[in-house]
Design a protein around this motif. Sequence first.
Motif, PDB file in Angstrom:
ATOM      1  N   ALA A   1       7.316  -4.287  -3.897  1.00  0.00           N
ATOM      2  CA  ALA A   1       6.735  -3.199  -3.104  1.00  0.00           C
ATOM      3  C   ALA A   1       5.302  -3.526  -2.684  1.00  0.00           C
ATOM      4  N   THR A   2       4.508  -4.045  -3.607  1.00  0.00           N
ATOM      5  CA  THR A   2       3.115  -4.351  -3.257  1.00  0.00           C
ATOM      6  C   THR A   2       3.042  -5.447  -2.201  1.00  0.00           C
ATOM      7  N   ARG A   3       3.961  -6.419  -2.264  1.00  0.00           N
ATOM      8  CA  ARG A   3       3.925  -7.514  -1.297  1.00  0.00           C
ATOM      9  C   ARG A   3       4.461  -7.070   0.069  1.00  0.00           C
ATOM     10  N   LEU A   4       5.573  -6.334   0.026  1.00  0.00           N
ATOM     11  CA  LEU A   4       6.191  -5.930   1.288  1.00  0.00           C
ATOM     12  C   LEU A   4       5.356  -4.902   2.037  1.00  0.00           C
ATOM     13  N   LEU A   5       4.689  -4.020   1.305  1.00  0.00           N
ATOM     14  CA  LEU A   5       3.926  -2.937   1.938  1.00  0.00           C
ATOM     15  C   LEU A   5       2.435  -3.242   2.028  1.00  0.00           C
ATOM     16  N   GLY A   6       1.988  -4.285   1.339  1.00  0.00           N
ATOM     17  CA  GLY A   6       0.576  -4.619   1.358  1.00  0.00           C
ATOM     18  C   GLY A   6      -0.283  -3.559   0.699  1.00  0.00           C
TER      19      GLY A   6
ATOM     20  N   GLY B   1      -0.942  -2.784 -10.610  1.00  0.00           N
ATOM     21  CA  GLY B   1      -2.206  -2.495  -9.958  1.00  0.00           C
ATOM     22  C   GLY B   1      -2.944  -1.270 -10.446  1.00  0.00           C
ATOM     23  N   LEU B   2      -2.462  -0.590 -11.493  1.00  0.00           N
ATOM     24  CA  LEU B   2      -3.188   0.579 -11.998  1.00  0.00           C
ATOM     25  C   LEU B   2      -4.478   0.154 -12.679  1.00  0.00           C
ATOM     26  N   PRO B   3      -5.566   0.911 -12.535  1.00  0.00           N
ATOM     27  CA  PRO B   3      -6.800   0.598 -13.274  1.00  0.00           C
ATOM     28  C   PRO B   3      -6.660   1.048 -14.728  1.00  0.00           C
TER      29      PRO B   3
ATOM     30  N   CYS C   1       7.063   4.844  -5.955  1.00  0.00           N
ATOM     31  CA  CYS C   1       5.968   5.149  -5.032  1.00  0.00           C
ATOM     32  C   CYS C   1       5.036   3.958  -4.813  1.00  0.00           C
ATOM     33  N   ALA C   2       4.338   4.021  -3.690  1.00  0.00           N
ATOM     34  CA  ALA C   2       3.304   3.047  -3.327  1.00  0.00           C
ATOM     35  C   ALA C   2       2.001   3.804  -3.099  1.00  0.00           C
TER      36      ALA C   2
ATOM     37  N   ASP D   1       8.018   1.577   6.274  1.00  0.00           N
ATOM     38  CA  ASP D   1       7.465   1.650   4.920  1.00  0.00           C
ATOM     39  C   ASP D   1       8.358   2.526   4.028  1.00  0.00           C
ATOM     40  N   LEU D   2       8.733   3.692   4.544  1.00  0.00           N
ATOM     41  CA  LEU D   2       9.579   4.601   3.760  1.00  0.00           C
ATOM     42  C   LEU D   2      10.972   4.011   3.532  1.00  0.00           C
ATOM     43  N   ALA D   3      11.487   3.275   4.520  1.00  0.00           N
ATOM     44  CA  ALA D   3      12.801   2.644   4.364  1.00  0.00           C
ATOM     45  C   ALA D   3      12.763   1.607   3.245  1.00  0.00           C
ATOM     46  N   ILE D   4      11.669   0.838   3.180  1.00  0.00           N
ATOM     47  CA  ILE D   4      11.525  -0.152   2.106  1.00  0.00           C
ATOM     48  C   ILE D   4      11.494   0.547   0.746  1.00  0.00           C
ATOM     49  N   LEU D   5      10.727   1.629   0.633  1.00  0.00           N
ATOM     50  CA  LEU D   5      10.657   2.357  -0.632  1.00  0.00           C
ATOM     51  C   LEU D   5      12.022   2.914  -1.030  1.00  0.00           C
ATOM     52  N   ARG D   6      12.765   3.436  -0.041  1.00  0.00           N
ATOM     53  CA  ARG D   6      14.096   3.971  -0.354  1.00  0.00           C
ATOM     54  C   ARG D   6      15.022   2.869  -0.869  1.00  0.00           C
ATOM     55  N   GLU D   7      14.970   1.702  -0.236  1.00  0.00           N
ATOM     56  CA  GLU D   7      15.833   0.612  -0.669  1.00  0.00           C
ATOM     57  C   GLU D   7      15.478   0.147  -2.085  1.00  0.00           C
TER      58      GLU D   7
END
Length: 406
Positions: A43-48, A69-71, A139-140, A152-158
């Motif tokens: 997700a981080t790579r595909l959505l940046g 990526g959480l602090p 989520c992103a 972006d939403l389609a990637i998250l759904r998949e």
Amino acid sequence: MPPSSRTIACPIVTDPKRLAALAESGLPDTAPEEAFDRLTRFATRLLGVPVALVSLVDDRRQFFKSAVGLPEPWATQRETPLSHSFCQYVVSDRTPLVVEDARTDPRVAQNGAVRDLGVIAYAGVPLFAPNGQVLGAFCAIDGVPRAWSDDDLAILRELSDVAAAELRLRATVSRLDGENGRLEQAVQERTDQLRFASAAVADAARTERDRLARVLHDHLQQILVGAKMTLAAGGPVEDVAGFLDEAIAESRTLASELSPPVLRSDGLAPALTWLGTRSESRNGITVTVACDEALSTALPASTAATLYEFARELLLNVAKHAGGTSAAVIVDADSVSSGPAVRLTVTDDGGGFSLQPETEGPSDQDEGFGLSDLRQRVIAVGGRVASGNAPGGGGRVDVVLPLPRD
């Protein structure tokens, strides 16, 4: 997508069915797993985006099954209270939540995640359990405003669908493990029954051999010794013939008790009538027999033999242990879980059984090796044996054997 003007107060996500589905997933409070971490990295790579989460929401917090990526300290704690959760709204509404700038979005502007986690842009889609309940969100998150695209939403759904497929696979494996465990237990129980039955058969066979040896030694052998001594002493031929006639009669009696010819030739009902007459003449017990003639003639030979042996052993028990003077033998139709069956019932007017409190069954003194062996043979083929005291006094034993299917 512009934010809605409505204000969403923090919902209480307490539906019992949803919480039960979350608990059944086995995911809360478990360690990170590559199956989910791989998805959040994608997700981080595909959505940046810097942050991607698999978030599970219960009635008081959100738990991060996977987080990239959480602090700190959130990365280590792997959870936040609902006051810091956007994902709770995805669960509450069962639809995606898209926020371009949380600081100006009235739905989430006051959420603690904006201030403490630096959440500015958020896009989350529901994570569904196999039964359709929403467990949380995939989520992103971005730390700067962002206009999320349909792609972006389609990637998250998949990605969420892949995570849901993992949950379905785990549920299937868990169900199969449970069924396999039950099957293994059933096989083990059956094996134990057969092992116990085999041991009981061996004990019964040894006991029967001992009984035959006593009969042969104490009676038949003594008769033959008497005949031999009479011959050696030059006694009358008539006396020797008398001894031999007695020996022949004794051997015939023994053979008839073990397997009466009438059982093989005419079936169970005549054999039980013969057995009742024999019990009355030898043991002084009046026996009445009621047997379904049609059922009796249709029984397989092995079933008829087992019922006859049970009746013989039970009538012997009446004479030896119960102190009764009368007994009744009844054969009629019954059923078991697998289909039709035949039932043998033997009642007597004796002292009844010495019942054990734990099982309300007969004590060991009430059953010899013969009955114990027969009981195990019946259980091993899917039948049942019930022993107890009759309401009017005396004892009662019911033996039910399954019949072969046509």
